[in-house]
Design a protein around this motif. Structure first.
Motif, mmCIF file in Angstrom:
data_model
loop_
_atom_site.group_PDB
_atom_site.id
_atom_site.type_symbol
_atom_site.label_atom_id
_atom_site.label_comp_id
_atom_site.label_asym_id
_atom_site.label_seq_id
_atom_site.Cartn_x
_atom_site.Cartn_y
_atom_site.Cartn_z
ATOM 1 N N ILE A 44 1.180 11.796 15.145
ATOM 2 C CA ILE A 44 1.122 11.912 13.390
ATOM 3 C C ILE A 44 -0.074 10.789 12.845
ATOM 4 C CG2 ILE A 44 1.360 11.294 10.738
ATOM 5 C CD1 ILE A 44 3.268 13.550 11.453
ATOM 6 N N GLN A 146 0.221 7.998 7.047
ATOM 7 C CA GLN A 146 0.467 8.632 8.234
ATOM 8 C C GLN A 146 2.290 7.049 7.574
ATOM 9 O OE1 GLN A 146 -3.131 6.507 10.110
ATOM 10 N NE2 GLN A 146 -2.746 8.307 11.554
ATOM 11 N N TYR A 231 0.533 17.776 8.692
ATOM 12 C CA TYR A 231 1.896 17.789 7.954
ATOM 13 C C TYR A 231 2.644 19.549 8.584
ATOM 14 C CZ TYR A 231 1.332 13.266 6.351
ATOM 15 O OH TYR A 231 0.872 12.148 7.024
#
Length: 260
Positions: A44, A146, A231
């Motif tokens: 991520i 993030q 996500y």
């Protein structure tokens, strides 16, 4: 974000280390869910190094990691030692230009840290026992999404640790009961009630992944469809952990039924 000093009461360090040692007694290095989290946060945040660590008086112990081989380092003046002094996210865009860290051996030598972002792992009773962080060898910054992911995963880490502690407590109680078949009926029932009480504590751990999932859903609702895709794997991870927590509670909550 620059580092700030946080006042700590004289008794707090000893109490904090006691809490850290409680977790270090558990078998955490083989907890696959923690490995999943560091791999996820590395992707991520697009950072090659990520780890979860616990910090005692003298050492920083990496209980889950990716992109780095070491398992512990002397606490010294590490980035994470400063991070646990705070209750917020610490971001250093370029450590080579930071007045405190530019001469650090971790900046001037391997792993040549430039970017660092770390969030304290905080227990439910308010002790910062360690960190979850990402590191890169090049200067950079993270997006709001993030950074929010790093914060949410920090909360999720402590729920996983609490779940492991609770599960081990249940297993310990089961072993005691299995080795005590000749105990009096009342003592046996008392142990069963204690086991059920522990299982009740475990059930609260399910609320942690649920809270993480709600946070992710709220975050995704603010994103475009393309931004939100990053996500989806994290949501799958949280759902798997919710499922595991439910299975643990179901399997152990009332495994020992009081004999009438």
């Amino acid at each position: 974000m620059s580092l700030v000093n946080v006042e700590i009461s004289p008794c707090e360090p000893d109490l904090r280390v006691g809490v850290v040692n409680r977790y270090l007694k558990e078998d955490l290095k083989n907890l696959k869910n923690l490995d999943d989290i560091v791999n996820m946060v590395s992707k991520i945040c697009e950072s090659p190094i990520a780890y979860i660590s616990l910090i005692d008086d003298f050492h920083q112990i990496l209980i889950a990691k990716t992109g780095v081989e070491i398992t512990s380092v002397e606490r010294g003046e590490t980035f994470c030692t400063d991070t646990i002094q705070q209750n917020e996210l610490v971001v250093i865009s370029d450590a080579s230009q930071h007045p405190k860290y530019k001469n650090s051996p971790y900046v001037k030598g391997d792993p040549n840290i430039r970017f660092y972002a770390g969030m304290p792992v905080r227990t439910l009773d308010g002790y910062n026992i360690g960190t979850i962080c990402v590191i890169d060898s090049k200067p950079k910054s993270l997006s709001t999404y993030q950074l929010e992911s790093l914060k949410m995963l920090s909360s999720h880490v402590i729920y996983l640790l609490e779940l492991r502690v609770a599960l081990n407590m249940v297993n310990d109680q089961k072993q005691i009961m299995e080795s005590s078949e000749n105990m009096l009926k009342e003592k046996y029932n008392a142990q069963n009630r204690q086991l059920q009480s522990l299982a009740s504590v475990m059930s609260h751990q399910v609320s942690g992944p649920v809270a993480t999932m709600k946070g992710l859903m709220n975050l995704i609702n603010t994103l475009s469809s393309e931004e939100g895709k990053i996500y989806l794997p994290l949501m799958d991870l949280v759902l798997d952990q919710m499922d595991e927590a439910v299975k643990v509670v179901t399997a152990n909550a009332f495994a020992a039924v009081e004999t009438e």
